[in-house]
Write a protein that holds these residues in place. Structure first.
Motif, PDB file in Angstrom:
ATOM      1  N   THR A  69       7.045   8.732  -6.448  1.00 22.18           N
ATOM      2  CA  THR A  69       5.869   7.871  -6.458  1.00 22.18           C
ATOM      3  C   THR A  69       6.217   6.433  -6.117  1.00 22.18           C
ATOM      4  O   THR A  69       7.229   5.907  -6.569  1.00 22.18           O
ATOM      5  CB  THR A  69       5.191   7.912  -7.850  1.00 22.18           C
ATOM      6  OG1 THR A  69       4.896   9.261  -8.182  1.00 22.18           O
ATOM      7  CG2 THR A  69       3.915   7.098  -7.869  1.00 22.18           C
ATOM      8  N   ASP A  70       5.353   5.821  -5.316  1.00 19.00           N
ATOM      9  CA  ASP A  70       5.405   4.382  -5.099  1.00 19.00           C
ATOM     10  C   ASP A  70       4.300   3.760  -5.936  1.00 19.00           C
ATOM     11  O   ASP A  70       3.159   4.232  -5.949  1.00 19.00           O
ATOM     12  CB  ASP A  70       5.196   4.040  -3.620  1.00 19.00           C
ATOM     13  CG  ASP A  70       6.409   4.410  -2.784  1.00 19.00           C
ATOM     14  OD1 ASP A  70       7.509   3.909  -3.080  1.00 19.00           O
ATOM     15  OD2 ASP A  70       6.260   5.209  -1.841  1.00 19.00           O
ATOM     16  N   GLY A  72       2.324   0.162  -7.142  1.00 16.71           N
ATOM     17  CA  GLY A  72       2.041  -1.245  -6.925  1.00 16.71           C
ATOM     18  C   GLY A  72       1.470  -1.872  -8.179  1.00 16.71           C
ATOM     19  O   GLY A  72       0.603  -1.287  -8.837  1.00 16.71           O
ATOM     20  N   GLY A 113       4.149   7.292   0.526  1.00 11.66           N
ATOM     21  CA  GLY A 113       4.872   6.166   1.078  1.00 11.66           C
ATOM     22  C   GLY A 113       4.184   4.833   0.880  1.00 11.66           C
ATOM     23  O   GLY A 113       3.037   4.737   0.423  1.00 11.66           O
ATOM     24  N   LEU A 114       4.900   3.779   1.252  1.00  8.43           N
ATOM     25  CA  LEU A 114       4.402   2.427   1.045  1.00  8.43           C
ATOM     26  C   LEU A 114       3.199   2.110   1.917  1.00  8.43           C
ATOM     27  O   LEU A 114       2.342   1.301   1.524  1.00  8.43           O
ATOM     28  CB  LEU A 114       5.521   1.420   1.314  1.00  8.43           C
ATOM     29  CG  LEU A 114       6.683   1.438   0.312  1.00  8.43           C
ATOM     30  CD1 LEU A 114       7.775   0.462   0.736  1.00  8.43           C
ATOM     31  CD2 LEU A 114       6.188   1.099  -1.090  1.00  8.43           C
ATOM     32  N   ALA A 115       3.111   2.740   3.087  1.00 10.01           N
ATOM     33  CA  ALA A 115       1.940   2.504   3.939  1.00 10.01           C
ATOM     34  C   ALA A 115       0.664   2.951   3.226  1.00 10.01           C
ATOM     35  O   ALA A 115      -0.362   2.259   3.265  1.00 10.01           O
ATOM     36  CB  ALA A 115       2.096   3.245   5.263  1.00 10.01           C
ATOM     37  N   GLN A 116       0.730   4.102   2.561  1.00  7.83           N
ATOM     38  CA  GLN A 116      -0.428   4.569   1.804  1.00  7.83           C
ATOM     39  C   GLN A 116      -0.742   3.624   0.652  1.00  7.83           C
ATOM     40  O   GLN A 116      -1.912   3.342   0.362  1.00  7.83           O
ATOM     41  CB  GLN A 116      -0.177   5.979   1.263  1.00  7.83           C
ATOM     42  CG  GLN A 116      -1.371   6.565   0.516  1.00  7.83           C
ATOM     43  CD  GLN A 116      -1.047   7.853  -0.198  1.00  7.83           C
ATOM     44  OE1 GLN A 116      -0.166   7.889  -1.051  1.00  7.83           O
ATOM     45  NE2 GLN A 116      -1.737   8.932   0.165  1.00  7.83           N
ATOM     46  N   LEU A 117       0.302   3.116  -0.002  1.00  9.58           N
ATOM     47  CA  LEU A 117       0.091   2.164  -1.089  1.00  9.58           C
ATOM     48  C   LEU A 117      -0.645   0.932  -0.575  1.00  9.58           C
ATOM     49  O   LEU A 117      -1.597   0.443  -1.202  1.00  9.58           O
ATOM     50  CB  LEU A 117       1.431   1.772  -1.703  1.00  9.58           C
ATOM     51  CG  LEU A 117       1.386   0.914  -2.959  1.00  9.58           C
ATOM     52  CD1 LEU A 117       0.698   1.645  -4.105  1.00  9.58           C
ATOM     53  CD2 LEU A 117       2.802   0.508  -3.372  1.00  9.58           C
ATOM     54  N   GLY A 118      -0.236   0.445   0.596  1.00 12.34           N
ATOM     55  CA  GLY A 118      -0.921  -0.705   1.193  1.00 12.34           C
ATOM     56  C   GLY A 118      -2.367  -0.399   1.515  1.00 12.34           C
ATOM     57  O   GLY A 118      -3.261  -1.231   1.289  1.00 12.34           O
ATOM     58  N   ASP A 135       2.984  -6.616  -6.267  1.00 11.09           N
ATOM     59  CA  ASP A 135       4.419  -6.377  -6.328  1.00 11.09           C
ATOM     60  C   ASP A 135       4.640  -4.872  -6.277  1.00 11.09           C
ATOM     61  O   ASP A 135       3.912  -4.100  -6.923  1.00 11.09           O
ATOM     62  CB  ASP A 135       5.019  -6.930  -7.616  1.00 11.09           C
ATOM     63  CG  ASP A 135       4.923  -8.443  -7.702  1.00 11.09           C
ATOM     64  OD1 ASP A 135       5.626  -9.119  -6.928  1.00 11.09           O
ATOM     65  OD2 ASP A 135       4.149  -8.953  -8.526  1.00 11.09           O
ATOM     66  N   VAL A 136       5.640  -4.456  -5.522  1.00  9.66           N
ATOM     67  CA  VAL A 136       5.987  -3.036  -5.438  1.00  9.66           C
ATOM     68  C   VAL A 136       7.104  -2.750  -6.423  1.00  9.66           C
ATOM     69  O   VAL A 136       8.086  -3.507  -6.509  1.00  9.66           O
ATOM     70  CB  VAL A 136       6.423  -2.661  -4.006  1.00  9.66           C
ATOM     71  CG1 VAL A 136       6.895  -1.207  -3.947  1.00  9.66           C
ATOM     72  CG2 VAL A 136       5.268  -2.879  -3.033  1.00  9.66           C
TER      73      VAL A 136
END
Length: 328
Positions: A69-70, A72, A113-118, A135-136
């Motif tokens: 999991t990512d 934020g 991934g981080l793109a989905q988090l964004g 913040d990640v």
């Protein structure tokens, strides 16, 4: 509901602590540890659950956060409107929301991934939630289901653990999707019997039991018990931001603080964060000192109220009033 939650009595608190230690313990064992009969234990628990004062959890462990999991840690503007806040709460990938002295602090999760988090943070902004900071998380070392009351003695806690079933050796690996299937099936009732769990998952009872043992044995799934914190006397909270020369060591110490219910290492100017709960904000300086002299505290936010925690929407008294099944 009344504006204030009724305070939990000694039996209530002992039962909640017992379920924090072993949420799936038979009621006979919980009752024996607490010093009451099983019928009384069940009656107290049913009242707690029906009033939204306590609820069971099936939640990923810090190990699983790190591997799948990512996350934020997102600060939203305090001027966020009620309708927009309600939409934020309804998002299944917004795991928790707290109103703090700096704004609304939300935990946003993503599994792709981080793109989905964004994308998800931008989706919150599209609702009218101005994002002031994001913040990640590099590592989560403590999350809400790790926090414990201090009611049962060490001997009582050993009685609970010693009665729990053992897998008989090192846990065999388990696929991430199998853990997700388990968590989804158990979301309704973490005390669900193995036979019912097997039916929900479409497998044999033996297979369901093995999957459960592997997930918990591998440190990927944890069962516990959460509660309305004000009813237990924990009416104050704070978020501490810090930095130090040894972030890993400082984060590990943060996780061991008895007041800490959430802690991790972030990618940002203040890489250390810890969320603490206490009976009074006057306890915060002592908590900071306990964290260690090598940690520089760079900011402190008071928590005004919890709004959502681990998929449960909370009222102003901290009671669970709705379930938004987490999905990310």
């Amino acid at each position: 509901m009344d504006a204030a939650a009724r305070p939990l009595d000694e039996i209530d608190l002992a039962i909640v602590h017992a379920l924090q230690v072993d949420a799936r313990a038979p009621w006979t064992r919980v009752a024996a540890v607490v010093g009451i009969d099983a019928a009384t234990a069940v009656r107290h628990w049913n009242s707690l659950r029906e009033e939204g004062l306590a609820w069971l959890t099936a939640w990923p462990t810090p190990q699983r956060w790190s591997s799948t999991t990512d996350l934020g840690v997102v600060l939203l503007d305090a001027r966020l409107g009620a309708d927009a806040l309600a939409e934020v709460i309804r998002r299944p990938w917004v795991l928790s929301v707290d109103e703090t002295s700096a704004g609304y602090l939300a935990l946003v999760a993503a599994s792709a991934g981080l793109a989905q988090l964004g994308e998800r943070v931008r989706a919150l902004a599209a609702l009218g939630a101005e994002v002031l900071r994001m913040d990640v998380a590099a590592e989560i070392v403590a999350e809400d289901s790790t926090w414990r009351l201090s009611v049962l003695s060490a001997a009582q806690q050993r009685m609970l653990r010693e009665g729990a079933p053992r897998s008989g050796g090192a846990a065999r690996p388990i696929r991430g999707d199998a853990v997700s299937d388990l968590a989804a099936a158990l979301d309704e009732d973490p005390r669900m019997p193995a036979a019912t769990l097997a039916q929900r998952m479409g497998v044999s009872e033996a297979t369901a039991r093995r999957a459960l043992e592997r997930a918990t044995g591998a440190g990927l799934l944890r069962f516990g018990c959460d509660l309305a914190m004000p009813a237990a006397g924990f009416r104050r909270g704070a978020v501490l931001w810090g930095r130090g020369a040894d972030p890993e060591g400082a984060a590990a110490r943060a996780a061991r603080l008895p007041e800490a219910h959430r802690a991790g290492i972030l990618v940002g100017p203040s890489p250390l964060f810890v969320c603490v709960r206490a009976r009074s904000l006057t306890a915060v300086p002592a908590i900071e000192r306990s964290w260690g002299a090598d940690v520089e505290i760079v900011d402190r936010w008071a928590v005004l109220r919890g709004i959502k925690r681990n998929g449960h929407a909370l009222d102003e008294a901290g009671r669970s009033i709705a379930r938004v099944a987490p999905s990310w």
